[in-house]
Design an enzyme around this catalytic site. Structure first.
Site, PDB file in Angstrom:
ATOM      1  N   ALA A 135      19.561  28.748  15.177  1.00  0.00           N
ATOM      2  CA  ALA A 135      19.041  29.148  16.527  1.00  0.00           C
ATOM      3  C   ALA A 135      17.601  28.987  16.879  1.00  0.00           C
ATOM      4  O   ALA A 135      17.021  28.504  17.704  1.00  0.00           O
ATOM      5  CB  ALA A 135      19.346  30.695  16.747  1.00  0.00           C
ATOM      6  N   ARG A 136      16.885  29.314  15.459  1.00  0.00           N
ATOM      7  CA  ARG A 136      15.394  29.125  15.707  1.00  0.00           C
ATOM      8  C   ARG A 136      15.145  27.474  15.613  1.00  0.00           C
ATOM      9  O   ARG A 136      14.135  27.358  16.406  1.00  0.00           O
ATOM     10  CB  ARG A 136      15.012  29.516  14.102  1.00  0.00           C
ATOM     11  CG  ARG A 136      14.885  31.037  14.291  1.00  0.00           C
ATOM     12  CD  ARG A 136      14.490  31.670  12.830  1.00  0.00           C
ATOM     13  NE  ARG A 136      14.640  33.018  12.871  1.00  0.00           N
ATOM     14  CZ  ARG A 136      14.621  33.855  11.747  1.00  0.00           C
ATOM     15  NH1 ARG A 136      15.032  33.430  10.396  1.00  0.00           N
ATOM     16  NH2 ARG A 136      14.617  35.022  11.936  1.00  0.00           N
TER      17      ARG A 136
ATOM     18  N   ARG B 234      14.023  38.789  -7.184  1.00  0.00           N
ATOM     19  CA  ARG B 234      15.325  38.369  -6.165  1.00  0.00           C
ATOM     20  C   ARG B 234      16.716  38.564  -7.033  1.00  0.00           C
ATOM     21  O   ARG B 234      17.577  38.983  -6.312  1.00  0.00           O
ATOM     22  CB  ARG B 234      15.079  36.955  -5.696  1.00  0.00           C
ATOM     23  CG  ARG B 234      16.024  36.279  -4.671  1.00  0.00           C
ATOM     24  CD  ARG B 234      15.464  35.055  -4.134  1.00  0.00           C
ATOM     25  NE  ARG B 234      16.579  33.911  -3.897  1.00  0.00           N
ATOM     26  CZ  ARG B 234      17.208  33.671  -3.006  1.00  0.00           C
ATOM     27  NH1 ARG B 234      17.016  34.535  -1.935  1.00  0.00           N
ATOM     28  NH2 ARG B 234      18.138  32.905  -2.886  1.00  0.00           N
TER      29      ARG B 234
ATOM     30  N   THR C 156      24.881  40.491   5.671  1.00  0.00           N
ATOM     31  CA  THR C 156      23.976  40.898   4.152  1.00  0.00           C
ATOM     32  C   THR C 156      23.331  39.811   3.588  1.00  0.00           C
ATOM     33  O   THR C 156      23.999  38.855   3.100  1.00  0.00           O
ATOM     34  CB  THR C 156      24.762  41.864   3.351  1.00  0.00           C
ATOM     35  OG1 THR C 156      25.304  42.953   4.146  1.00  0.00           O
ATOM     36  CG2 THR C 156      23.932  42.441   2.437  1.00  0.00           C
ATOM     37  N   ASN C 157      22.025  39.704   3.102  1.00  0.00           N
ATOM     38  CA  ASN C 157      21.559  38.747   2.392  1.00  0.00           C
ATOM     39  C   ASN C 157      21.458  38.976   0.985  1.00  0.00           C
ATOM     40  O   ASN C 157      21.445  40.319   0.301  1.00  0.00           O
ATOM     41  CB  ASN C 157      19.955  38.740   2.668  1.00  0.00           C
ATOM     42  CG  ASN C 157      20.017  37.762   4.277  1.00  0.00           C
ATOM     43  OD1 ASN C 157      20.314  36.686   3.903  1.00  0.00           O
ATOM     44  ND2 ASN C 157      18.967  38.056   5.018  1.00  0.00           N
TER      45      ASN C 157
ATOM     46  N   ASP D  80      19.011  30.335  11.633  1.00  0.00           N
ATOM     47  CA  ASP D  80      18.059  29.331  11.343  1.00  0.00           C
ATOM     48  C   ASP D  80      18.181  28.055  12.381  1.00  0.00           C
ATOM     49  O   ASP D  80      17.318  27.391  12.899  1.00  0.00           O
ATOM     50  CB  ASP D  80      18.280  28.833  10.013  1.00  0.00           C
ATOM     51  CG  ASP D  80      18.430  29.912   8.848  1.00  0.00           C
ATOM     52  OD1 ASP D  80      17.480  30.107   8.108  1.00  0.00           O
ATOM     53  OD2 ASP D  80      19.464  30.503   8.880  1.00  0.00           O
TER      54      ASP D  80
ATOM     55  N   THR E 208      13.801  41.548  10.708  1.00  0.00           N
ATOM     56  CA  THR E 208      14.252  40.739  11.960  1.00  0.00           C
ATOM     57  C   THR E 208      15.926  41.480  12.301  1.00  0.00           C
ATOM     58  O   THR E 208      16.567  41.516  11.526  1.00  0.00           O
ATOM     59  CB  THR E 208      14.526  39.375  11.572  1.00  0.00           C
ATOM     60  OG1 THR E 208      15.684  39.134  10.851  1.00  0.00           O
ATOM     61  CG2 THR E 208      13.248  38.818  10.892  1.00  0.00           C
TER      62      THR E 208
ATOM     63  N   SER F 222      27.647  34.376   7.917  1.00  0.00           N
ATOM     64  CA  SER F 222      26.717  34.161   9.166  1.00  0.00           C
ATOM     65  C   SER F 222      25.784  32.971   8.765  1.00  0.00           C
ATOM     66  O   SER F 222      25.246  32.149   9.826  1.00  0.00           O
ATOM     67  CB  SER F 222      25.880  35.242   9.574  1.00  0.00           C
ATOM     68  OG  SER F 222      24.962  35.945   8.721  1.00  0.00           O
TER      69      SER F 222
ATOM     70  N   GLN G  41      14.503  44.899  -1.126  1.00  0.00           N
ATOM     71  CA  GLN G  41      13.690  44.608  -2.244  1.00  0.00           C
ATOM     72  C   GLN G  41      12.855  45.927  -2.406  1.00  0.00           C
ATOM     73  O   GLN G  41      12.190  46.199  -1.545  1.00  0.00           O
ATOM     74  CB  GLN G  41      13.115  43.487  -2.062  1.00  0.00           C
ATOM     75  CG  GLN G  41      12.936  42.878  -3.172  1.00  0.00           C
ATOM     76  CD  GLN G  41      12.812  41.181  -3.160  1.00  0.00           C
ATOM     77  OE1 GLN G  41      13.022  40.578  -2.028  1.00  0.00           O
ATOM     78  NE2 GLN G  41      12.506  40.274  -4.140  1.00  0.00           N
TER      79      GLN G  41
ATOM     80  N   HIS H 201      21.084  29.711   3.812  1.00  0.00           N
ATOM     81  CA  HIS H 201      20.214  30.749   4.466  1.00  0.00           C
ATOM     82  C   HIS H 201      18.901  31.167   3.709  1.00  0.00           C
ATOM     83  O   HIS H 201      19.366  32.096   2.968  1.00  0.00           O
ATOM     84  CB  HIS H 201      21.104  31.782   4.820  1.00  0.00           C
ATOM     85  CG  HIS H 201      20.128  32.780   5.759  1.00  0.00           C
ATOM     86  ND1 HIS H 201      19.294  32.625   6.797  1.00  0.00           N
ATOM     87  CD2 HIS H 201      20.095  34.088   5.668  1.00  0.00           C
ATOM     88  CE1 HIS H 201      18.753  33.553   7.274  1.00  0.00           C
ATOM     89  NE2 HIS H 201      19.155  34.422   6.440  1.00  0.00           N
TER      90      HIS H 201
HETATM   91  N1  LIG Z   1      22.174  36.622   7.742  1.00  0.00           N
HETATM   92  C1  LIG Z   1      20.898  36.828   8.611  1.00  0.00           C
HETATM   93  O1  LIG Z   1      20.460  36.024   9.323  1.00  0.00           O
HETATM   94  C2  LIG Z   1      20.260  38.124   8.453  1.00  0.00           C
HETATM   95  C3  LIG Z   1      19.192  38.541   9.595  1.00  0.00           C
HETATM   96  C4  LIG Z   1      18.363  39.501   9.199  1.00  0.00           C
HETATM   97  C5  LIG Z   1      18.775  40.527   8.393  1.00  0.00           C
HETATM   98  N2  LIG Z   1      19.723  40.272   7.437  1.00  0.00           N
HETATM   99  C6  LIG Z   1      20.358  41.084   6.276  1.00  0.00           C
HETATM  100  O2  LIG Z   1      21.273  42.367   6.629  1.00  0.00           O
HETATM  101  C7  LIG Z   1      21.312  43.228   5.959  1.00  0.00           C
HETATM  102  C8  LIG Z   1      20.616  44.391   6.949  1.00  0.00           C
HETATM  103  O3  LIG Z   1      19.418  44.442   7.379  1.00  0.00           O
HETATM  104  P1  LIG Z   1      18.634  45.645   8.041  1.00  0.00           P
HETATM  105  O4  LIG Z   1      17.267  45.334   8.572  1.00  0.00           O
HETATM  106  O5  LIG Z   1      19.880  46.176   9.038  1.00  0.00           O
HETATM  107  O6  LIG Z   1      18.584  46.713   6.884  1.00  0.00           O
HETATM  108  P2  LIG Z   1      18.662  48.419   6.899  1.00  0.00           P
HETATM  109  O7  LIG Z   1      18.158  48.822   5.706  1.00  0.00           O
HETATM  110  O8  LIG Z   1      17.863  48.704   8.358  1.00  0.00           O
HETATM  111  O9  LIG Z   1      20.203  48.535   6.900  1.00  0.00           O
HETATM  112  C9  LIG Z   1      21.065  48.346   5.914  1.00  0.00           C
HETATM  113  C10 LIG Z   1      22.013  49.502   6.011  1.00  0.00           C
HETATM  114  O10 LIG Z   1      22.893  49.353   5.125  1.00  0.00           O
HETATM  115  C11 LIG Z   1      23.347  50.870   4.627  1.00  0.00           C
HETATM  116  N3  LIG Z   1      23.959  50.693   3.182  1.00  0.00           N
HETATM  117  C12 LIG Z   1      23.451  50.719   1.854  1.00  0.00           C
HETATM  118  N4  LIG Z   1      24.208  50.650   1.137  1.00  0.00           N
HETATM  119  C13 LIG Z   1      25.548  50.907   1.766  1.00  0.00           C
HETATM  120  C14 LIG Z   1      26.734  51.149   1.423  1.00  0.00           C
HETATM  121  N5  LIG Z   1      27.233  50.975  -0.060  1.00  0.00           N
HETATM  122  N6  LIG Z   1      27.669  51.288   2.259  1.00  0.00           N
HETATM  123  C15 LIG Z   1      27.392  51.475   3.451  1.00  0.00           C
HETATM  124  N7  LIG Z   1      26.254  51.102   3.979  1.00  0.00           N
HETATM  125  C16 LIG Z   1      25.354  51.184   2.977  1.00  0.00           C
HETATM  126  C17 LIG Z   1      22.139  51.633   4.536  1.00  0.00           C
HETATM  127  O11 LIG Z   1      22.094  52.813   4.416  1.00  0.00           O
HETATM  128  C18 LIG Z   1      21.476  51.083   5.804  1.00  0.00           C
HETATM  129  O12 LIG Z   1      22.006  51.845   6.934  1.00  0.00           O
HETATM  130  C19 LIG Z   1      19.954  42.983   4.957  1.00  0.00           C
HETATM  131  O13 LIG Z   1      20.527  42.331   3.727  1.00  0.00           O
HETATM  132  C20 LIG Z   1      19.177  41.866   5.756  1.00  0.00           C
HETATM  133  O14 LIG Z   1      18.624  41.061   4.631  1.00  0.00           O
HETATM  134  C21 LIG Z   1      20.644  38.968   7.574  1.00  0.00           C
END
Ligand SMILES: NC(=O)c1ccc[n+]([C@@H]2O[C@H](COP(=O)([O-])OP(=O)(O)OC[C@H]3O[C@@H](n4cnc5c(N)ncnc54)[C@H](O)[C@@H]3O)[C@@H](O)[C@H]2O)c1
Length: 310
Positions: free
Chosen positions: A148-149, A86, A117-118, A146, A228, A141, A80, A173
């Site tokens: 697990a927490r 959002r 991805t979120n 949640d 996280t 996922s 973001q 989620h």
């Molecule tokens: N489902 C869950 O429970 C949960 C938990 C934690 C994080 N997440 C989500 O996971 C995602 C990743 O989080 P993060 O902390 O690793 O973020 P991050 O920013 O560290 O990594 C995201 C990666 O995606 C890459 N990216 C962006 N656009 C792309 C594209 N078009 N093609 C290929 N790669 C691309 C970026 O270069 C980056 O390396 C976020 O959306 C986050 O909210 C989900």
């Protein structure tokens, strides 16, 4: 022999790849990121762990290299921007998926896609739409983290190993998720009865604050360390293991509803049976009225968000 690919090698993708390497589940691992040098760097770092870990052919590459993947874990996304709503964030991630998913399916039509991805429920719906795959082959996922927490906190409260706690967070989620307290058990024993056996009254306010900790966990962690990633990485590895080994494991996962509690055509989480084909089916929790209403409300919010953003 299994090829597992990771799309988006940021904190979540890289943590997942590192944890997967230690399991020996994958004979081949491919790392792909729009930032190709980052994916390359992660691959090199992981390759150098191999003398201490399990053998695995680790490479970085592009979409064409996804060919032959059994599973593609997708954690690619943008964060973001300051002041961004959002909805705008969802639209930006949806645009990335609209471009990315057809390329993934073209290169790896047999793969099961695991989505992190979120907002994960919307991205799961997006992946089903843009891939044309049978919905069960897209594994959101969802509320696995949640849940697990929730299990961790209930385990601490009742002083038992969280692996002995059976309890689920269902729905979105995110903020509208629901804790299914009425079906939570330890060794099959409802929480109120466990409290009685431990000579303390079942405290609704303790349970409310425990659920609040679950809902606020991501915010609190992000406040402290910026993101996280370890716990979701562990959850993703368990998802991959359940698929590759056909374990029929029950996790709370996001997928398209087909009439559960009167809800259809929207992705959100319920306990789901996961095996070599992906999500086989959802289990129906005997929810109480308030929990069921919460789930239906969560579905409504997500349906609206999907309509606005996809
Ligand atoms: N489902 C869950 O429970 C949960 C938990 C934690 C994080 N997440 C989500 O996971 C995602 C990743 O989080 P993060 O902390 O690793 O973020 P991050 O920013 O560290 O990594 C995201 C990666 O995606 C890459 N990216 C962006 N656009 C792309 C594209 N078009 N093609 C290929 N790669 C691309 C970026 O270069 C980056 O390396 C976020 O959306 C986050 O909210 C989900």
């Amino acid at each position: 022999m299994a090829k597992v690919s990771v799309l988006g090698t940021g904190m979540v993708g890289a943590s997942f790849a590192y944890k997967l390497l230690g399991t020996g589940l994958a004979s081949d691992m491919l790392l792909v990121d729009v930032n190709a040098r980052r994916a390359e760097g992660e691959a090199m770092d992981l390759q150098h762990a191999m003398p201490f870990d399990k053998p695995c052919n680790i490479r970085s590459g592009g979409y064409a290299d996804l060919t032959g993947s059994d599973i593609v874990v997708i954690s690619a996304g943008v964060a973001q921007k300051p002041g961004e709503s959002r909805l705008d964030l969802v639209k930006r991630n949806a645009a990335i998926f609209r471009d990315m998913i057809p390329q993934v399916v073209q290169a790896a039509p047999e793969a099961i896609l695991v989505i992190a991805t979120n907002p994960v429920d919307i991205m799961t719906e997006a992946t089903i739409r843009y891939s044309g795959l049978q919905p069960g082959r897209v594994v959101g996922s969802g509320t696995i983290l949640d849940t697990a927490r929730f299990r961790y906190l209930l385990g601490s409260y009742y002083e038992v190993d969280p692996r002995s706690v059976h309890a689920y967070i269902i729905g979105e989620h995110g903020d509208s998720e629901v804790a299914a307290f009425s079906t939570a058990t330890i060794a099959g024993i409802p929480l109120a009865e466990i409290s009685r056996q431990q000579d303390r009254p079942y405290s609704q306010s303790d349970m409310d604050s425990l659920f609040e900790q679950v809902r606020q966990a991501a915010y609190h962690i992000i406040e402290r360390k910026g993101a996280t990633f370890y716990a979701i990485a562990s959850g993703l590895v368990r998802i991959v293991e359940a698929i590759l080994r056909g374990q029929n494991t029950v996790f709370s996962l996001s997928n398209r509803m087909t009439g559960q509690y009167g809800v259809s055509d929207v992705c959100l989480s319920l306990p789901a049976v996961l095996n070599r084909e992906g999500i086989s089916h959802f289990l129906k929790l005997p929810l109480n009225q308030a929990e069921e209403a919460g789930f239906v409300k969560s579905a409504g919010l997500l349906k609206k968000l999907a309509e606005e953003s996809l």
